[in-house]
Design a protein around this motif. Structure first.
Motif, PDB file in Angstrom:
ATOM      1  N   SER A 171      -0.019   8.608  -8.922  1.00  0.00           N
ATOM      2  CA  SER A 171      -0.324   7.948  -7.654  1.00  0.00           C
ATOM      3  C   SER A 171      -0.469   8.973  -6.539  1.00  0.00           C
ATOM      4  O   SER A 171      -1.381   8.897  -5.710  1.00  0.00           O
ATOM      5  N   TYR A 172       0.432   9.943  -6.518  1.00  0.00           N
ATOM      6  CA  TYR A 172       0.389  10.998  -5.500  1.00  0.00           C
ATOM      7  C   TYR A 172      -0.950  11.733  -5.553  1.00  0.00           C
ATOM      8  O   TYR A 172      -1.614  11.931  -4.520  1.00  0.00           O
ATOM      9  N   LYS A 173      -1.376  12.121  -6.737  1.00  0.00           N
ATOM     10  CA  LYS A 173      -2.642  12.848  -6.872  1.00  0.00           C
ATOM     11  C   LYS A 173      -3.826  11.972  -6.455  1.00  0.00           C
ATOM     12  O   LYS A 173      -4.781  12.462  -5.840  1.00  0.00           O
ATOM     13  N   LYS A 174      -3.762  10.694  -6.769  1.00  0.00           N
ATOM     14  CA  LYS A 174      -4.824   9.765  -6.388  1.00  0.00           C
ATOM     15  C   LYS A 174      -4.920   9.658  -4.865  1.00  0.00           C
ATOM     16  O   LYS A 174      -6.009   9.682  -4.288  1.00  0.00           O
ATOM     17  N   PHE A 175      -3.772   9.549  -4.200  1.00  0.00           N
ATOM     18  CA  PHE A 175      -3.765   9.406  -2.748  1.00  0.00           C
ATOM     19  C   PHE A 175      -4.248  10.688  -2.066  1.00  0.00           C
ATOM     20  O   PHE A 175      -4.926  10.646  -1.043  1.00  0.00           O
ATOM     21  N   VAL A 176      -3.897  11.847  -2.654  1.00  0.00           N
ATOM     22  CA  VAL A 176      -4.384  13.125  -2.129  1.00  0.00           C
ATOM     23  C   VAL A 176      -5.896  13.193  -2.239  1.00  0.00           C
ATOM     24  O   VAL A 176      -6.585  13.655  -1.322  1.00  0.00           O
TER      25      VAL A 176
END
Length: 334
Positions: free
Chosen positions: A276-281
């Motif tokens: 999720s973190y990578k997607k939001f970045v």
């Protein structure tokens, strides 16, 4: 007279006051000022007609915060409602809600509904293993069988709690269970799409007791981090904030940078949270690229003359200016 907006429908604002529910409209001056007024706002009323219970809103007072989606004011906590099944639990969507709460600096409570139809005990354990170590309160409920409701009630006491989550997770059913009534309309998940069906059309403030309120909201899922720079996304994940590591890169994204001091943390994050973190970045990078292009465009509209910044005149306006000058010269000659 003062009151609190409990519902907005079309151009009408329904305000709870000491004398009851008042149907109000915005003063023309507020409309001209493009004043933003939302469910949950405390407002001042004038020209109150006791017979018709109608009035005009003249001012918004004492707004402590504002959730941007859905737009609700003066919220003290967010109850993120997810279904364990029907629809299936979507960890990315859940992490979006959590990150938005962190952005607004409002502590979320994680409520996992439809426990009665969940046949995967491993899923409950996975949820607990991921979110309880992050100090998020986790509650499992069944609105149908009214399990977990007694655990949820004290959390709501003396709070204005907004219930958010995708359609079909059971927000309205939970409120009905809390109120021990069937006040709010509910519908089953669509057999065709396996997704929730919209039953709530607007945000509404509902009294639980004198000082406790729930805000029922329409289901939504379109939350994107297209308003942040990539580096700021990490501030929305408590995993990064719990540790004080040194990173040799000032604007490190903690994804694959060699020498990053946080890679140890990311390697211990749950897969669902890190993905999720990578997607939001990635979404934030799109925003960064967009504003970069807009900056270049704005720079093209200025010029420097004797160390002064001046606005460039477009060719169209320059031609009109020359035409006016020629007409002036022609009139002077006549």
């Amino acid at each position: 007279m003062q009151g609190r907006i409990i519902k907005i429908f079309s151009d009408f604002f329904y305000v709870e006051t000491e004398l009851g529910i008042v149907e109000a409209k915005l003063r023309t001056v507020l409309k001209k000022q493009l004043a933003d007024v939302y469910t949950g706002d405390f407002v001042e009323l004038e020209q109150f007609d006791e017979k018709s219970m109608q009035a005009f809103i003249t001012k918004v007072v004492n707004r402590s915060n504002l959730i941007t989606k859905p737009k609700v004011a003066n919220v003290s906590q967010v109850i993120i409602v997810s279904a364990l099944k029907e629809p299936d639990l979507n960890f990315e969507q859940l992490n979006r809600y959590i990150a938005h709460c962190e952005y607004h600096k409002i502590m979320p409570v994680l409520c996992f509904n439809k426990e009665d139809i969940n046949d995967d005990e491993g899923l409950k354990q996975k949820v607990s293993d991921i979110y309880q170590p992050l100090n998020y309160k986790v509650i499992f409920t069944s609105a149908l069988e009214k399990t977990g409701i007694e655990e949820l009630k004290p959390v709501l006491k003396n709070n204005t709690s907004i219930l958010c989550g995708s359609s079909g997770v059971g927000k309205s059913s939970l409120i009905n269970a809390l109120l021990n009534s069937s006040k709010l309309r509910t519908l089953p998940v669509s057999e065709k799409t396996k997704r929730g069906v919209h039953t709530t059309r607007h945000c509404e403030l509902i009294d639980i007791d004198k000082n406790s309120f729930i805000v029922d909201t329409p289901g939504f899922s379109h939350l994107k981090f297209d308003f942040l720079l990539p580096y700021d996304v990490q501030k929305l994940f408590v995993e990064f904030n719990k540790h004080d590591f040194n990173c040799k890169y000032k604007d490190c994204l903690h994804i694959s940078e060699d020498g990053c001091g946080y890679l140890e943390i990311t390697s211990n994050m749950s897969e669902a949270r890190y993905e999720s973190y990578k997607k939001f970045v990635s979404e934030a990078k799109e925003y960064e690229e967009k504003i970069s292009k807009e900056s270049i465009k704005n720079e093209l509209n200025i010029k420097y003359n004797q160390n002064k910044i001046m606005t460039k005149i477009s060719h169209k306006k320059r031609n009109l200016s020359r035409k006016s000058a020629k007409q002036k010269m022609y009139r002077e000659e006549i």
